[in-house]
Structures are given as C-alpha cells and as structure tokens.
Write a protein that holds these residues in place. Structure first.
Motif, PDB file in Angstrom:
ATOM      1  N   HIS A  72      63.742  14.653 -94.513  1.00  0.00           N
ATOM      2  CA  HIS A  72      64.099  15.965 -95.073  1.00  0.00           C
ATOM      3  C   HIS A  72      62.961  16.531 -95.908  1.00  0.00           C
ATOM      4  CE1 HIS A  72      66.740  19.092 -96.834  1.00  0.00           C
ATOM      5  NE2 HIS A  72      65.990  18.894 -97.914  1.00  0.00           N
ATOM      6  N   HIS A  73      62.386  15.718 -96.747  1.00  0.00           N
ATOM      7  CA  HIS A  73      61.358  16.219 -97.657  1.00  0.00           C
ATOM      8  C   HIS A  73      60.009  16.387 -96.962  1.00  0.00           C
ATOM      9  CE1 HIS A  73      64.477  14.808-100.491  1.00  0.00           C
ATOM     10  NE2 HIS A  73      64.066  15.851-101.196  1.00  0.00           N
ATOM     11  N   LEU A  74      59.750  15.591 -95.943  1.00  0.00           N
ATOM     12  CA  LEU A  74      58.523  15.807 -95.167  1.00  0.00           C
ATOM     13  C   LEU A  74      58.589  17.122 -94.405  1.00  0.00           C
ATOM     14  CD1 LEU A  74      57.811  12.212 -93.779  1.00  0.00           C
ATOM     15  CD2 LEU A  74      56.475  13.470 -95.492  1.00  0.00           C
ATOM     16  N   VAL A  75      59.753  17.411 -93.797  1.00  0.00           N
ATOM     17  CA  VAL A  75      59.928  18.689 -93.087  1.00  0.00           C
ATOM     18  C   VAL A  75      59.817  19.850 -94.057  1.00  0.00           C
ATOM     19  CG1 VAL A  75      61.605  20.118 -91.856  1.00  0.00           C
ATOM     20  CG2 VAL A  75      61.295  17.727 -91.202  1.00  0.00           C
ATOM     21  N   LEU A  76      60.424  19.716 -95.219  1.00  0.00           N
ATOM     22  CA  LEU A  76      60.350  20.752 -96.251  1.00  0.00           C
ATOM     23  C   LEU A  76      58.902  21.010 -96.644  1.00  0.00           C
ATOM     24  CD1 LEU A  76      61.718  22.601 -98.325  1.00  0.00           C
ATOM     25  CD2 LEU A  76      62.055  20.605 -99.792  1.00  0.00           C
ATOM     26  N   THR A  77      58.122  19.967 -96.781  1.00  0.00           N
ATOM     27  CA  THR A  77      56.712  20.102 -97.148  1.00  0.00           C
ATOM     28  C   THR A  77      55.926  20.850 -96.080  1.00  0.00           C
ATOM     29  OG1 THR A  77      56.749  18.080 -98.470  1.00  0.00           O
ATOM     30  CG2 THR A  77      54.607  18.811 -97.671  1.00  0.00           C
ATOM     31  N   VAL A  78      56.110  20.468 -94.827  1.00  0.00           N
ATOM     32  CA  VAL A  78      55.373  21.102 -93.721  1.00  0.00           C
ATOM     33  C   VAL A  78      55.719  22.583 -93.620  1.00  0.00           C
ATOM     34  CG1 VAL A  78      55.129  21.160 -91.209  1.00  0.00           C
ATOM     35  CG2 VAL A  78      55.082  18.967 -92.418  1.00  0.00           C
ATOM     36  N   GLN A  87      49.518  19.113 -97.882  1.00  0.00           N
ATOM     37  CA  GLN A  87      50.606  18.487 -97.137  1.00  0.00           C
ATOM     38  C   GLN A  87      50.447  16.974 -97.127  1.00  0.00           C
ATOM     39  OE1 GLN A  87      51.142  19.981 -93.164  1.00  0.00           O
ATOM     40  NE2 GLN A  87      51.521  22.093 -93.825  1.00  0.00           N
ATOM     41  N   ALA A  88      49.206  16.523 -96.870  1.00  0.00           N
ATOM     42  CA  ALA A  88      48.933  15.083 -96.813  1.00  0.00           C
ATOM     43  C   ALA A  88      49.141  14.441 -98.189  1.00  0.00           C
ATOM     44  CB  ALA A  88      47.505  14.838 -96.321  1.00  0.00           C
ATOM     45  N   GLU A  89      48.732  15.154 -99.232  1.00  0.00           N
ATOM     46  CA  GLU A  89      48.895  14.642-100.586  1.00  0.00           C
ATOM     47  C   GLU A  89      50.374  14.502-100.939  1.00  0.00           C
ATOM     48  OE1 GLU A  89      48.030  16.258-105.108  1.00  0.00           O
ATOM     49  OE2 GLU A  89      46.607  16.794-103.526  1.00  0.00           O
ATOM     50  N   LEU A  90      51.162  15.519-100.581  1.00  0.00           N
ATOM     51  CA  LEU A  90      52.601  15.465-100.857  1.00  0.00           C
ATOM     52  C   LEU A  90      53.290  14.401-100.004  1.00  0.00           C
ATOM     53  CD1 LEU A  90      53.671  19.193-101.282  1.00  0.00           C
ATOM     54  CD2 LEU A  90      53.895  17.374-102.965  1.00  0.00           C
ATOM     55  N   ALA A  91      52.842  14.262 -98.743  1.00  0.00           N
ATOM     56  CA  ALA A  91      53.426  13.237 -97.876  1.00  0.00           C
ATOM     57  C   ALA A  91      53.235  11.851 -98.488  1.00  0.00           C
ATOM     58  CB  ALA A  91      52.798  13.307 -96.487  1.00  0.00           C
ATOM     59  N   ALA A  92      52.072  11.624 -99.106  1.00  0.00           N
ATOM     60  CA  ALA A  92      51.810  10.333 -99.758  1.00  0.00           C
ATOM     61  C   ALA A  92      52.742  10.139-100.952  1.00  0.00           C
ATOM     62  CB  ALA A  92      50.350  10.266-100.192  1.00  0.00           C
ATOM     63  N   LYS A  93      52.988  11.219-101.734  1.00  0.00           N
ATOM     64  CA  LYS A  93      53.896  11.111-102.875  1.00  0.00           C
ATOM     65  C   LYS A  93      55.323  10.852-102.411  1.00  0.00           C
ATOM     66  CE  LYS A  93      51.297  13.950-106.179  1.00  0.00           C
ATOM     67  NZ  LYS A  93      51.289  15.169-107.014  1.00  0.00           N
ATOM     68  N   ALA A 135      56.801  22.269-107.454  1.00  0.00           N
ATOM     69  CA  ALA A 135      55.645  22.486-108.318  1.00  0.00           C
ATOM     70  C   ALA A 135      54.361  22.612-107.498  1.00  0.00           C
ATOM     71  CB  ALA A 135      55.522  21.327-109.319  1.00  0.00           C
ATOM     72  N   ALA A 136      54.220  21.793-106.480  1.00  0.00           N
ATOM     73  CA  ALA A 136      53.022  21.867-105.630  1.00  0.00           C
ATOM     74  C   ALA A 136      52.944  23.210-104.907  1.00  0.00           C
ATOM     75  CB  ALA A 136      53.031  20.720-104.626  1.00  0.00           C
ATOM     76  N   ALA A 137      54.083  23.699-104.432  1.00  0.00           N
ATOM     77  CA  ALA A 137      54.104  24.987-103.731  1.00  0.00           C
ATOM     78  C   ALA A 137      53.746  26.126-104.679  1.00  0.00           C
ATOM     79  CB  ALA A 137      55.480  25.220-103.107  1.00  0.00           C
ATOM     80  N   MET A 138      54.252  26.084-105.896  1.00  0.00           N
ATOM     81  CA  MET A 138      53.927  27.138-106.863  1.00  0.00           C
ATOM     82  C   MET A 138      52.425  27.155-107.170  1.00  0.00           C
ATOM     83  SD  MET A 138      56.855  28.051-109.549  1.00  0.00           S
ATOM     84  CE  MET A 138      56.116  29.670-109.508  1.00  0.00           C
TER      85      MET A 138
END
Length: 471
Positions: A72-78, A87-93, A135-138
């Motif tokens: 769910h959160h990976l799809v949301l990030t993409v 995207q890669a940084e958030l995927a790692a988190k 926060a990352a998106a903002m």
C-alpha cells in the motif's frame, strides 16, 4: 497558528494525500500550521489483525498482512512522488518500517503472547508510515516542512492501549520542540494517536485518538484554531447513511459536540473537546474534498452563537447500535438504600460501561454494549434480583443545548414516534439530551421521523445547510 488534523480517508491514497497537501499549503499563508495525520484508511485495522495473528502463532497470516501494508505504501509513494531518487529513498524507509513490523510479529509468535504493549507498537507503524510519505511529498513540492516523531513530545503514562498524556511534560516539550519550528515558518508534520511512556516504550491514546492528539497539541501551543479534516461537510444532523436528507450543522456548542461524541456520533472522538474547552479554542470540522464548504464550527463564543440562535431546539440525532437492555427487578429496592451501589459495583467489577439508565421503585433498566458483558456479570446481577436481557437494540439520542428547558420539545419527540415501539426512555441529568431505546429494525424509521419533525421547518434556516456532493 492552526492545528490541522487529517483523518485516514483524507490521506488514504495519492489523490487524497495531494488534496491534503494543497490544503496545508493554503493554510501556510496564515502562518505555518502543525499537521497531525492518522494512518491511511484501513491500515490500523490491518495492523490490529496482524498483531492478533502473531499472538495466536499464525505467522504466515501476519507476514501476509505485513506485505499488504508494504505494498500500500509503496504504491502510494510511486503515485505521489515524482523524483525516482526520492521514491527509492522512501522505499528504503518503508522497507525499514515493515522489516521492524515483521521482526515484531516473529517475536510475538515465538513468545506466544500478545501484550498490550506489543499491540501499541504494532499499531504505531500506520501513522509513522503516512507521515513519512506526506512530509517527503511536501518537501518535494517546495514547501518548508519537517517530519517530527510525536513520541518526543507526547509523553504518557504506561497504560498501554489507552494512555493518558503527562500534561506538564508534554506542554514543555511542545514549547521547546515544536513552537520554534512553527515560529520560523516551518510546517511541522507529525502523528496522531501515538505517544511514548517515560521509559521510551510506544503507547497509543486509544482508537480515534488522533483527534485527541490534535486538540492537546493545539492547547499546549495556544493555537487559534483546531481543524478536523474528514470526508463529510462537518457534524451532521444525523448519520446520512440512515437519513439521506441529513444536513451539515453550521455552529454548535462544545457541550453539544461532546454529548454527540459520547452518544455515538462518528465525526469527533469523545476526548477531543476537553482540551479545546479548557483553552476556548474553536474547533472546525471540515471536508477535505470540499474545503470551501462552511463545515461546522464548535465554540462557546457567545457572540458567534447568538448570531445563530435556534431557540434551544434540536441540533442533531445520534444513534448507537449494537446495544442490549439489561432489566433488573428486585423488591430489595423498595424504600431501601444501598441497592444501586451494589448494582453499579457489579458493572464496575467487570469493567462494563453503562450507556443509558432508567429506573422505577422496584426495577432498573440499563443499556450496555452487546459484546462487553459476561456470564459472570449476569450471575452477580442475578444475586440482586430477576434479570432479563433484550438484544439487538439501539439507543437514539436527541441533542440540543438547553433542550430540557424548551417547552414542547419532549412532546414533539414522542408524539412523532407514536408508531415506533420504544423499549426504554431516559432523560435525567443532561440538559441537552433526550434518549430512548428502540429495536435495531426500527432505527431507520425512528430517526427519519424525528429528522422530518425537527429539520424540515423554517426554524432551522441559517443553522443547517445541505452538504455538497462527494465526487
């Protein structure tokens, strides 16, 4: 400075999260807000199921649910983030969080016991994930925003599952950790619902506690407004799923809102109102999808309230299903003292909360949640007298400030319900609530009849408005 709290449906997917980001950016024109987020819609339920699966050693099921949280959160990030690098940084988190979730599940599986402390840790991952992505998106969109782990500020007792904040410590933390960032123009994004005990262990404030978090933080920071962003146009005159003609209430008092929350209205968490009342901070309930709709203002400001006086009539109708009536009859009640102390002592021993009560010389009727009482409680009650139980009933509460002092209102309520079988009636200490119990099959008829009686005339003009359609 405003506190903006967004519920799960307001951050549930990329489209919703982007809408919330736009609202925060708009509010920034009036000063940097504090943003408090829930977990994405459905995630907390998934985490509870994951925890319970771990506790009964269903590890495969637990890991499958962890995989669903990850996806769910990976799809949301993409969908939300444009930069492949971010995207890669958030995927790692996300992977780091989910790996921790899976490790916790394996630990509980090995021990073979799910404690409230472990359950709090499971449930905290939802808010940590949603706020990290938000926060990352903002920041990617050029806003001066910072992510904050609320567990640095929200220090609580160790009552896991229903922790209460340690006010003096939290107030000092809010002033030294959050306030300087807001004063510098930085949008602070943090979590609702979770906190930490003095020993650092994660705690939760109870389901729906994100509203409470937002109100507490607003009080500690002396905010000028607390905004609760949800998916409806404010507090409604009734549940629109039961009454399609339900309207949005423009303004109401703190006491009305608190009463509605305790009586089953879903928009606000019951504890939300207390910190706002203490500091007299106006609370706005607003629609993420229709931000220009007026929503509902909850206030004790007499000037604002006097501009929309409604003569003490009904503001809203609250319904709580899944109840049962327990009737206790005993001649021991007649002219004797101490019986009620014994009766309520029995409910207290088993941790059962009474919702509504009605009594006569030799009988007492109470309503409780249909799932919360045990055979042991019933045995204790039978020692006091004859006990009968009626299942599949619902409490219906008619709420309006100073309702009891308004002549003719009770007559209108019960005369309009002449074709509905009322199983119990209760009007006591509260001046703003008249309650009764009906069978669940009669709920829709009862509330639609009441709604037509009180919200179809000219007396409601200027206080209520029809909600905008949700896309």
């Amino acid at each position: 400075m405003a506190v903006m709290k967004f519920g799960g449906t307001s951050v549930g997917n990329a489209r919703a999260m982007q809408q919330a980001i736009d609202l925060v950016a708009r509010e920034k024109l009036n000063g940097a807000p504090l943003v408090v987020l829930s977990a994405c819609s459905g995630i907390t339920n998934k985490l509870v199921r994951l925890a319970e699966a771990s506790g009964r050693s269903a590890l495969d099921e637990a890991l499958l649910l962890a995989g669903e949280v990850r996806r769910h959160h990976l799809v949301l990030t993409v969908e939300l983030i444009k930069s492949s690098e971010l995207q890669a940084e958030l995927a790692a988190k996300i992977e780091e969080y989910v790996a921790g979730l899976e490790m916790l599940a394996r630990g509980v599986d090995i021990v073979g016991e799910l404690t409230e402390r472990s359950k709090d840790t499971f449930c905290s991952f939802g808010e940590l994930l949603s706020t990290t992505i938000f926060a990352a998106a903002m920041k990617e969109q050029g806003h001066d925003a910072e992510w904050l782990d609320v567990r640095r500020v929200m220090i609580t007792d160790d009552n896991h599952g229903f922790a209460r904040p340690l006010g003096d410590i939290c107030r000092e933390n809010a002033g030294t950790i959050i306030r300087p960032q807001l004063d510098a123009g930085t949008i602070v994004i943090t979590q609702g619902y979770i906190g930490a005990a003095l020993n650092g262990r994660t705690t939760t404030l109870g389901r729906g506690g994100s509203d409470y978090s937002a109100a507490l933080l607003g009080a500690w920071l002396h905010a000028n407004a607390i905004q609760i962003w949800t998916d409806v146009d404010g507090v409604m005159t009734c549940d629109p799923r039961l009454v399609p003609e339900a309207r949005s209430i423009r303004i109401m008092t703190f006491s009305e809102a608190a009463e509605l929350a305790y009586l089953g209205a879903k928009v606000l968490h019951p504890d939300t109102i207390a910190p706002a009342v203490e500091k007299n901070i106006p609370v706005w309930v607003l629609n993420t999808w229709h931000p220009d709709a007026k929503g509902t203002l909850i206030t004790n400001d007499t000037e604002r309230l006097s501009g929309m006086s409604y003569g003490g009539l009904v503001k809203s109708i609250a319904v709580k299903k899944g109840q049962c009536i327990i009737n206790i009859r005993s001649n021991r009640m007649l002219g004797r003292y101490g019986f009620m102390a014994e009766l309520f002592g029995a409910f207290s021993r088993y941790g059962v909360s009474i919702e509504m009560i009605s009594s006569s010389e030799v009988s007492v009727s109470v309503t409780v949640d249909d799932k919360c009482f045990s055979e042991e409680l019933l045995q204790d009650l039978r020692a006091l007298g004859q006990v009968d139980i009626e299942h599949r009933v619902a409490t219906v509460s008619v709420v309006g400030d100073n309702l009891r002092m308004s002549k003719g209102v009770a007559g209108r309520i019960f005369s309009s319900l002449r074709d509905v079988n009322l199983r119990m009636i209760s009007q006591g200490a509260s001046e703003i609530n008249v309650g009764f119990v009906v069978e669940e099959k009669d709920v829709e008829t009862a509330v639609n009849t009441l709604h037509h009686e009180f919200f179809s005339g000219e007396e409601t003009v200027g206080i209520f408005e029809k909600p905008a359609g949700i896309p």
